[in-house]
Design a protein around this motif. Structure first.
Motif, PDB file in Angstrom:
ATOM      1  N   ASP A  99     -44.697 -27.897  -1.638  1.00 54.07           N
ATOM      2  CA  ASP A  99     -44.672 -28.653  -0.382  1.00 54.07           C
ATOM      3  C   ASP A  99     -44.638 -30.160  -0.579  1.00 54.07           C
ATOM      4  N   GLY A 100     -45.212 -30.661  -1.654  1.00 53.52           N
ATOM      5  CA  GLY A 100     -45.294 -32.097  -1.853  1.00 53.52           C
ATOM      6  C   GLY A 100     -44.060 -32.707  -2.516  1.00 53.52           C
ATOM      7  N   LEU A 101     -43.058 -31.897  -2.832  1.00 52.19           N
ATOM      8  CA  LEU A 101     -41.887 -32.411  -3.529  1.00 52.19           C
ATOM      9  C   LEU A 101     -40.896 -33.053  -2.566  1.00 52.19           C
ATOM     10  N   SER A 102     -40.211 -34.065  -3.049  1.00 49.22           N
ATOM     11  CA  SER A 102     -39.160 -34.694  -2.251  1.00 49.22           C
ATOM     12  C   SER A 102     -37.929 -33.794  -2.257  1.00 49.22           C
ATOM     13  N   GLU A 103     -37.005 -34.036  -1.350  1.00 49.65           N
ATOM     14  CA  GLU A 103     -35.766 -33.262  -1.288  1.00 49.65           C
ATOM     15  C   GLU A 103     -34.992 -33.361  -2.601  1.00 49.65           C
ATOM     16  N   THR A 104     -34.981 -34.544  -3.193  1.00 50.42           N
ATOM     17  CA  THR A 104     -34.296 -34.742  -4.474  1.00 50.42           C
ATOM     18  C   THR A 104     -34.938 -33.902  -5.570  1.00 50.42           C
ATOM     19  N   GLU A 105     -36.269 -33.885  -5.616  1.00 43.90           N
ATOM     20  CA  GLU A 105     -36.965 -33.083  -6.616  1.00 43.90           C
ATOM     21  C   GLU A 105     -36.681 -31.594  -6.421  1.00 43.90           C
ATOM     22  N   VAL A 106     -36.672 -31.143  -5.173  1.00 43.41           N
ATOM     23  CA  VAL A 106     -36.375 -29.743  -4.884  1.00 43.41           C
ATOM     24  C   VAL A 106     -34.969 -29.400  -5.365  1.00 43.41           C
ATOM     25  N   GLN A 107     -34.007 -30.265  -5.073  1.00 37.51           N
ATOM     26  CA  GLN A 107     -32.628 -30.036  -5.505  1.00 37.51           C
ATOM     27  C   GLN A 107     -32.536 -29.992  -7.030  1.00 37.51           C
ATOM     28  N   GLN A 108     -33.264 -30.872  -7.700  1.00 29.66           N
ATOM     29  CA  GLN A 108     -33.256 -30.883  -9.164  1.00 29.66           C
ATOM     30  C   GLN A 108     -33.829 -29.587  -9.725  1.00 29.66           C
ATOM     31  N   HIS A 109     -34.882 -29.091  -9.112  1.00 27.65           N
ATOM     32  CA  HIS A 109     -35.488 -27.832  -9.562  1.00 27.65           C
ATOM     33  C   HIS A 109     -34.528 -26.662  -9.353  1.00 27.65           C
ATOM     34  N   TRP A 110     -33.854 -26.630  -8.204  1.00 27.47           N
ATOM     35  CA  TRP A 110     -32.899 -25.548  -7.951  1.00 27.47           C
ATOM     36  C   TRP A 110     -31.726 -25.626  -8.930  1.00 27.47           C
ATOM     37  N   LEU A 111     -31.262 -26.821  -9.225  1.00 28.05           N
ATOM     38  CA  LEU A 111     -30.167 -26.987 -10.170  1.00 28.05           C
ATOM     39  C   LEU A 111     -30.574 -26.496 -11.555  1.00 28.05           C
ATOM     40  N   GLU A 112     -31.773 -26.827 -11.985  1.00 26.79           N
ATOM     41  CA  GLU A 112     -32.261 -26.373 -13.289  1.00 26.79           C
ATOM     42  C   GLU A 112     -32.393 -24.849 -13.310  1.00 26.79           C
ATOM     43  N   GLU A 113     -32.889 -24.282 -12.223  1.00 32.95           N
ATOM     44  CA  GLU A 113     -33.005 -22.823 -12.141  1.00 32.95           C
ATOM     45  C   GLU A 113     -31.625 -22.170 -12.228  1.00 32.95           C
ATOM     46  N   ALA A 114     -30.651 -22.732 -11.539  1.00 34.01           N
ATOM     47  CA  ALA A 114     -29.286 -22.200 -11.587  1.00 34.01           C
ATOM     48  C   ALA A 114     -28.726 -22.283 -13.003  1.00 34.01           C
ATOM     49  N   ARG A 115     -28.978 -23.384 -13.687  1.00 33.96           N
ATOM     50  CA  ARG A 115     -28.520 -23.530 -15.072  1.00 33.96           C
ATOM     51  C   ARG A 115     -29.152 -22.474 -15.977  1.00 33.96           C
ATOM     52  N   CYS A 116     -30.455 -22.266 -15.819  1.00 30.20           N
ATOM     53  CA  CYS A 116     -31.157 -21.271 -16.636  1.00 30.20           C
ATOM     54  C   CYS A 116     -30.610 -19.873 -16.384  1.00 30.20           C
ATOM     55  N   ARG A 117     -30.387 -19.544 -15.123  1.00 28.66           N
ATOM     56  CA  ARG A 117     -29.865 -18.215 -14.798  1.00 28.66           C
ATOM     57  C   ARG A 117     -28.452 -18.042 -15.323  1.00 28.66           C
ATOM     58  N   ALA A 118     -27.625 -19.073 -15.219  1.00 26.93           N
ATOM     59  CA  ALA A 118     -26.261 -19.002 -15.748  1.00 26.93           C
ATOM     60  C   ALA A 118     -26.295 -18.807 -17.262  1.00 26.93           C
ATOM     61  N   GLU A 119     -27.203 -19.494 -17.929  1.00 28.89           N
ATOM     62  CA  GLU A 119     -27.345 -19.365 -19.382  1.00 28.89           C
ATOM     63  C   GLU A 119     -27.760 -17.946 -19.756  1.00 28.89           C
ATOM     64  N   GLU A 120     -28.705 -17.378 -19.011  1.00 32.25           N
ATOM     65  CA  GLU A 120     -29.127 -15.999 -19.265  1.00 32.25           C
ATOM     66  C   GLU A 120     -27.969 -15.025 -19.098  1.00 32.25           C
ATOM     67  N   LEU A 121     -27.153 -15.243 -18.077  1.00 29.29           N
ATOM     68  CA  LEU A 121     -25.976 -14.393 -17.866  1.00 29.29           C
ATOM     69  C   LEU A 121     -24.984 -14.549 -19.015  1.00 29.29           C
TER      70      LEU A 121
ATOM     71  N   GLN B 152     -25.479 -15.459 -22.047  1.00 33.74           N
ATOM     72  CA  GLN B 152     -26.004 -14.946 -23.312  1.00 33.74           C
ATOM     73  C   GLN B 152     -26.249 -13.438 -23.272  1.00 33.74           C
ATOM     74  N   GLY B 153     -26.027 -12.825 -22.126  1.00 32.43           N
ATOM     75  CA  GLY B 153     -26.244 -11.390 -22.007  1.00 32.43           C
ATOM     76  C   GLY B 153     -27.704 -10.993 -21.928  1.00 32.43           C
ATOM     77  N   ILE B 154     -28.582 -11.958 -21.663  1.00 33.32           N
ATOM     78  CA  ILE B 154     -30.014 -11.673 -21.539  1.00 33.32           C
ATOM     79  C   ILE B 154     -30.269 -10.847 -20.284  1.00 33.32           C
ATOM     80  N   VAL B 155     -29.537 -11.149 -19.231  1.00 35.35           N
ATOM     81  CA  VAL B 155     -29.627 -10.407 -17.975  1.00 35.35           C
ATOM     82  C   VAL B 155     -28.220  -9.997 -17.563  1.00 35.35           C
ATOM     83  N   ALA B 156     -28.153  -8.988 -16.735  1.00 29.47           N
ATOM     84  CA  ALA B 156     -26.859  -8.532 -16.224  1.00 29.47           C
ATOM     85  C   ALA B 156     -26.796  -8.818 -14.728  1.00 29.47           C
ATOM     86  N   PRO B 157     -25.629  -9.191 -14.248  1.00 31.00           N
ATOM     87  CA  PRO B 157     -25.509  -9.433 -12.809  1.00 31.00           C
ATOM     88  C   PRO B 157     -25.652  -8.122 -12.041  1.00 31.00           C
ATOM     89  N   VAL B 158     -26.147  -8.224 -10.821  1.00 33.14           N
ATOM     90  CA  VAL B 158     -26.249  -7.061  -9.943  1.00 33.14           C
ATOM     91  C   VAL B 158     -25.637  -7.419  -8.595  1.00 33.14           C
TER      92      VAL B 158
END
Length: 76
Positions: free
Chosen positions: A32-54, A56-62
């Motif tokens: 709740d205390g994060l700025s919009e920019t911080e939230v966007q940065q966190h979502w971008l990092e999460e997207a990067r991590c998930r793309a990397e997992e895909l 590398q074959g660590i996870v499979a898409p569903v």
């Protein structure tokens, strides 16, 4: 850190539904205390991590249908 997060996620998903809901609420409140920019940065990092997992074959898409079936099965 990625491996540690994977372990935490797995353990959290094994919790009973009520405990998962309480954990989710606390995690959301912690953002709740994060700025919009911080939230966007966190979502971008999460997207990067998930793309990397895909990539590398660590996870499979569903598909959305597969995800829905998994969720329904866990709620029963």
């Amino acid at each position: 850190m990625l491996m540690k997060l994977t372990v935490i996620e797995r353990e959290a998903l094994d919790l009973p539904a009520q405990d998962r809901a309480r954990l989710a609420q606390r995690l959301l409140e912690s953002l709740d205390g994060l700025s919009e920019t911080e939230v966007q940065q966190h979502w971008l990092e999460e997207a990067r991590c998930r793309a990397e997992e895909l990539d590398q074959g660590i996870v499979a898409p569903v598909t959305a249908e597969q995800l829905d079936r998994r969720i329904q099965a866990r709620l029963k």
